[in-house]
Design a protein around this motif. Structure first.
Motif, PDB file in Angstrom:
ATOM      1  N   ALA A 129       8.212   0.442 -10.348  1.00  0.00           N
ATOM      2  CA  ALA A 129       9.017  -0.773 -10.155  1.00  0.00           C
ATOM      3  C   ALA A 129       8.972  -1.227  -8.696  1.00  0.00           C
ATOM      4  N   ASP A 130       9.046  -0.265  -7.777  1.00  0.00           N
ATOM      5  CA  ASP A 130       8.923  -0.611  -6.353  1.00  0.00           C
ATOM      6  C   ASP A 130       7.567  -1.249  -6.065  1.00  0.00           C
ATOM      7  N   LEU A 131       6.515  -0.744  -6.710  1.00  0.00           N
ATOM      8  CA  LEU A 131       5.182  -1.307  -6.501  1.00  0.00           C
ATOM      9  C   LEU A 131       5.112  -2.735  -7.016  1.00  0.00           C
ATOM     10  N   ARG A 132       5.676  -2.979  -8.198  1.00  0.00           N
ATOM     11  CA  ARG A 132       5.672  -4.346  -8.720  1.00  0.00           C
ATOM     12  C   ARG A 132       6.433  -5.294  -7.792  1.00  0.00           C
ATOM     13  N   ALA A 133       7.560  -4.826  -7.273  1.00  0.00           N
ATOM     14  CA  ALA A 133       8.330  -5.656  -6.336  1.00  0.00           C
ATOM     15  C   ALA A 133       7.544  -5.906  -5.056  1.00  0.00           C
ATOM     16  N   ALA A 134       6.849  -4.888  -4.544  1.00  0.00           N
ATOM     17  CA  ALA A 134       6.060  -5.048  -3.326  1.00  0.00           C
ATOM     18  C   ALA A 134       4.906  -6.024  -3.538  1.00  0.00           C
ATOM     19  N   GLU A 135       4.292  -5.957  -4.711  1.00  0.00           N
ATOM     20  CA  GLU A 135       3.205  -6.900  -5.006  1.00  0.00           C
ATOM     21  C   GLU A 135       3.733  -8.327  -5.091  1.00  0.00           C
ATOM     22  N   ALA A 136       4.903  -8.492  -5.686  1.00  0.00           N
ATOM     23  CA  ALA A 136       5.505  -9.828  -5.768  1.00  0.00           C
ATOM     24  C   ALA A 136       5.864 -10.341  -4.377  1.00  0.00           C
ATOM     25  N   ARG A 137       6.430  -9.455  -3.541  1.00  0.00           N
ATOM     26  CA  ARG A 137       6.761  -9.874  -2.175  1.00  0.00           C
ATOM     27  C   ARG A 137       5.507 -10.237  -1.396  1.00  0.00           C
ATOM     28  N   ASN A 138       4.433  -9.491  -1.617  1.00  0.00           N
ATOM     29  CA  ASN A 138       3.187  -9.777  -0.915  1.00  0.00           C
ATOM     30  C   ASN A 138       2.658 -11.159  -1.297  1.00  0.00           C
ATOM     31  N   ALA A 139       2.660 -11.462  -2.604  1.00  0.00           N
ATOM     32  CA  ALA A 139       2.197 -12.776  -3.045  1.00  0.00           C
ATOM     33  C   ALA A 139       3.101 -13.890  -2.527  1.00  0.00           C
ATOM     34  N   GLU A 163       0.831  -1.206   0.000  1.00  0.00           N
ATOM     35  CA  GLU A 163       0.000   0.000   0.000  1.00  0.00           C
ATOM     36  C   GLU A 163       0.864   1.254   0.000  1.00  0.00           C
ATOM     37  N   ALA A 164       1.946   1.225   0.775  1.00  0.00           N
ATOM     38  CA  ALA A 164       2.845   2.383   0.795  1.00  0.00           C
ATOM     39  C   ALA A 164       3.476   2.596  -0.578  1.00  0.00           C
ATOM     40  N   ALA A 165       3.847   1.507  -1.249  1.00  0.00           N
ATOM     41  CA  ALA A 165       4.413   1.626  -2.598  1.00  0.00           C
ATOM     42  C   ALA A 165       3.376   2.183  -3.564  1.00  0.00           C
ATOM     43  N   ARG A 166       2.126   1.759  -3.424  1.00  0.00           N
ATOM     44  CA  ARG A 166       1.070   2.273  -4.304  1.00  0.00           C
ATOM     45  C   ARG A 166       0.868   3.770  -4.105  1.00  0.00           C
ATOM     46  N   GLN A 167       0.908   4.218  -2.875  1.00  0.00           N
ATOM     47  CA  GLN A 167       0.755   5.641  -2.601  1.00  0.00           C
ATOM     48  C   GLN A 167       1.945   6.443  -3.112  1.00  0.00           C
TER      49      GLN A 167
END
Length: 422
Positions: A315-325, A258-262
């Motif tokens: 790119a940070d958001l994509r990485a955060a989404e991958a880490r979340n999954a 969420e922080a990356a999305r913001q």
């Protein structure tokens, strides 16, 4: 015959011996008993590792506070038409301007920045809770390691006592002419070897208590525990269930996403140009009059559209989404493994208890048979060795159960003694 040289040496050595004694007494006075684990965890709020975690939240809060700040106004003073050629040689025809310039953020830049700061605080809090659970786990393992070190000394000393009893029995048979002198030497050698194991266990105990004190942030150090931790755990009929979506690692990963999305939203809005409004007063010396001035300036986004920062944030958001999954998969696997390990630990303890009872009975019968001359010494030594092995297996099983309980508590969001971790 008197030895004056030896007496002088003894008198010279007394001050050094006394200083060593005072040093040992001082270290004993400084050493203390570690409180029960639940209290020890509460007392570690000022431990370096805990303070570092608090600082992480304070850092995020400081950034969030800064996100609320608006651009500062600028004040400018300007003089025109002076120090030139005639008729502008003096200040009679000067024009003096006092101007206030204020940049105004448009396009939701400030709101998106505030949202990113708030999300950053939430992510820091989630990360800190996860780190506190990791600290509680490490502290429990260190506390258990100190207790296990104490137990290993007790087991080693108990085995020395039993071996000494066997040695006395062998010596009695040797004196009675029923056993060879070689057998007594064999038992004596084994007793000495077991005593060296006691010394090694005591050295390991020093290290275990030192690590516990360091982790707890205690300078004085610990020499004992107020309450044992291992006996707290008993076999249970079932473990869980644990919702993977509520575990601290997954919650932290969600907060990071969420922080990356913001931050992506803030980076995109950062490309919006700021409008600068100018208001001022101009003094016209030639007319002896004052006049207001006003203006608006807007930068043209021809060269800098903040694309690099936007790409980096995406790119940070994509990485955060991958880490979340990935974290969800890891947490599910960790939960399944933890539940299975706790059940296995209980079964291992029960099996080790049965093995110890069998070994102790076999040793008792072997001792009776040897003293009656119906079995050789090797059978007695082997039976006693099996008892020592069985005791070590029980202690190893207790250590494994401690670790499995600590892992389970970490997933449940509590300390090993059940206190919730915030």
């Amino acid at each position: 015959m008197s030895d004056p040289i030896g007496s002088r040496r003894l008198r010279k050595a007394l001050p050094a011996v006394a200083s060593i004694g005072w040093a040992l007494a001082a270290s004993s006075a400084q050493a203390q008993t570690a409180p029960p684990f639940a209290q020890l965890y509460l007392d570690t709020r000022e431990a370096p590792r805990q303070v570092e975690l608090d600082a992480e939240i304070h850092r995020a809060e400081g950034l969030a506070l800064q996100a609320h700040a608006r651009p500062n106004p600028t004040v400018s003073v300007m003089t025109e038409n002076v120090a030139g050629q005639t008729p502008y040689r003096g200040f009679d025809r000067s024009e003096n301007t006092l101007q206030l310039n204020q940049a105004i953020e448009i396009g939701g830049k400030r709101a998106s920045r505030i949202a990113a700061g708030t999300a950053g605080v939430a992510a820091a809090q989630a990360r800190t809770r996860e780190a506190r659970l990791a600290y509680a786990y490490d502290l429990a393992m260190a506390y258990g390691a100190a207790e296990i070190a104490d137990r290993r000394i007790e087991l080693a000393e108990e085995e020395v006592d039993e071996a000494s009893g066997d040695m006395r029995a062998v010596q009695a048979l040797v004196q009675a002419g029923k056993e060879a002198r070689l057998r007594a030497l064999q038992v004596e050698t084994e007793v000495n070897a077991l005593r060296s194991l006691v010394d090694a266990a005591k050295a390991e105990r020093v290290g275990a208590y030192a690590r516990l004190a360091a982790l707890a942030g205690d300078d004085a150090g610990f020499t004992s525990l107020a309450e044992p931790l291992l006996p707290r755990f008993e076999a249970r009929t079932g473990y869980g269930p644990i919702d993977p979506l509520e575990t601290a690692p997954y919650v932290a990963a969600q907060a990071e996403r969420e922080a990356a999305r913001q931050r992506v939203s803030a980076a995109r809005r950062q490309a919006n140009p700021d409008v600068t409004v100018s208001v001022g007063v101009r003094r016209l010396e030639i007319d002896k009059a004052n006049a207001l001035i006003a203006g608006v300036s807007v930068p043209l986004p021809l060269f800098d559209r903040n694309r690099g920062n936007v790409n980096a944030a995406e790119a940070d958001l994509r990485a955060a989404e991958a880490r979340n999954a990935g974290m969800l998969l890891n947490v599910k696997a960790e939960i399944a493994a933890s539940l299975a390990l706790n059940e296995a630990a209980d079964a291992r303890i029960a099996a080790a208890d049965r093995t110890l009872r069998t070994a102790e009975e076999a040793y008792r019968l072997a001792r009776i048979a040897y003293e009656a001359g119906k079995s050789p010494l090797l059978e007695l030594l082997a039976a006693r060795h099996e008892v020592g092995v069985a005791r070590g297996v029980i202690l190893d099983a207790a250590a494994a159960r401690l670790e499995s309980r600590a892992r389970l508590a970490r997933l449940e969001g509590t300390t090993i003694t059940g206190e919730p971790v915030q």
